[in-house]
Motif scaffolding. Sequence first.
Motif, PDB file in Angstrom:
ATOM      1  N   THR A  45       0.850  -1.189   0.000  1.00 42.38           N
ATOM      2  CA  THR A  45       0.000   0.000   0.000  1.00 42.38           C
ATOM      3  C   THR A  45       0.877   1.226   0.000  1.00 42.38           C
ATOM      4  OG1 THR A  45      -1.673  -1.177   1.271  1.00 42.38           O
ATOM      5  CG2 THR A  45      -1.847   1.220   1.193  1.00 42.38           C
ATOM      6  N   ILE A  66       0.535   5.481  -0.233  1.00 45.70           N
ATOM      7  CA  ILE A  66      -0.393   6.606  -0.167  1.00 45.70           C
ATOM      8  C   ILE A  66       0.365   7.871  -0.488  1.00 45.70           C
ATOM      9  CG2 ILE A  66      -1.946   7.951   1.291  1.00 45.70           C
ATOM     10  CD1 ILE A  66      -2.383   5.417   2.948  1.00 45.70           C
ATOM     11  N   ASN A  82      -0.227  11.958  -0.747  1.00 53.85           N
ATOM     12  CA  ASN A  82      -1.122  13.079  -0.467  1.00 53.85           C
ATOM     13  C   ASN A  82      -0.569  14.321  -1.147  1.00 53.85           C
ATOM     14  OD1 ASN A  82      -2.954  11.771   1.082  1.00 53.85           O
ATOM     15  ND2 ASN A  82      -2.032  12.313   3.040  1.00 53.85           N
ATOM     16  N   ASN A 140      -5.665  12.403  -2.879  1.00 57.75           N
ATOM     17  CA  ASN A 140      -5.133  11.196  -2.267  1.00 57.75           C
ATOM     18  C   ASN A 140      -5.025  10.121  -3.324  1.00 57.75           C
ATOM     19  OD1 ASN A 140      -5.056  12.353   0.302  1.00 57.75           O
ATOM     20  ND2 ASN A 140      -7.198  11.815   0.669  1.00 57.75           N
ATOM     21  N   VAL A 176      -4.129   6.277  -3.582  1.00 55.51           N
ATOM     22  CA  VAL A 176      -3.874   5.069  -2.817  1.00 55.51           C
ATOM     23  C   VAL A 176      -3.598   3.958  -3.811  1.00 55.51           C
ATOM     24  CG1 VAL A 176      -4.814   3.425  -1.158  1.00 55.51           C
ATOM     25  CG2 VAL A 176      -5.369   5.845  -0.977  1.00 55.51           C
TER      26      VAL A 176
END
Length: 165
Positions: free
Chosen positions: A145, A147, A149, A162, A164
């Motif tokens: 995962t 992420i 931002n 965002n 992901v």
Amino acid sequence: MEFDHITRPLTDAEARAEAERIITRSFQTETPPVRQFPTSFRDESEVPAYGDTPPVHQDDKRIVPAWAAGIAVASIGVGAGITGVGCGAWLVLQGLASVTLYGVLMVTLPFAGVAMVATAIGGAINKARSAVTNNVYEAPVVQNTQINNTSNQRGMFSRTRNDVR
């Protein structure tokens, strides 16, 4: 008929006479012939001492334009149609004024039946379209995962993104 005035120009005297003729004719008031219609009729013949009076022929010379007759016929048709619509609306509203539970059920029963049949057909089609798959994974599973931002603020507006993965 003389056509000399077409092929040669008019002399001053002829032009003056022609202009005078045109001006006098344009200022003459021609009254159109007036059609006189009697507004009343008096029968001067003697009335019998007893019994019915014999009929007297009276000419009918009224003239009705075609557009007026068309408007009259159209207005009669529209009036009859609106009367039918009004009677239908009165019947519907009269029926709605005496609403009972049984009446509401009887009115909605066909709609409920159609909805039930449509739901059953849709469920059968959905069952037939769904494929049966049995996937069995026996290898190790790794989940990564990430992420990201991203945030931008400018004045009173802000934007945050965002991602992901």
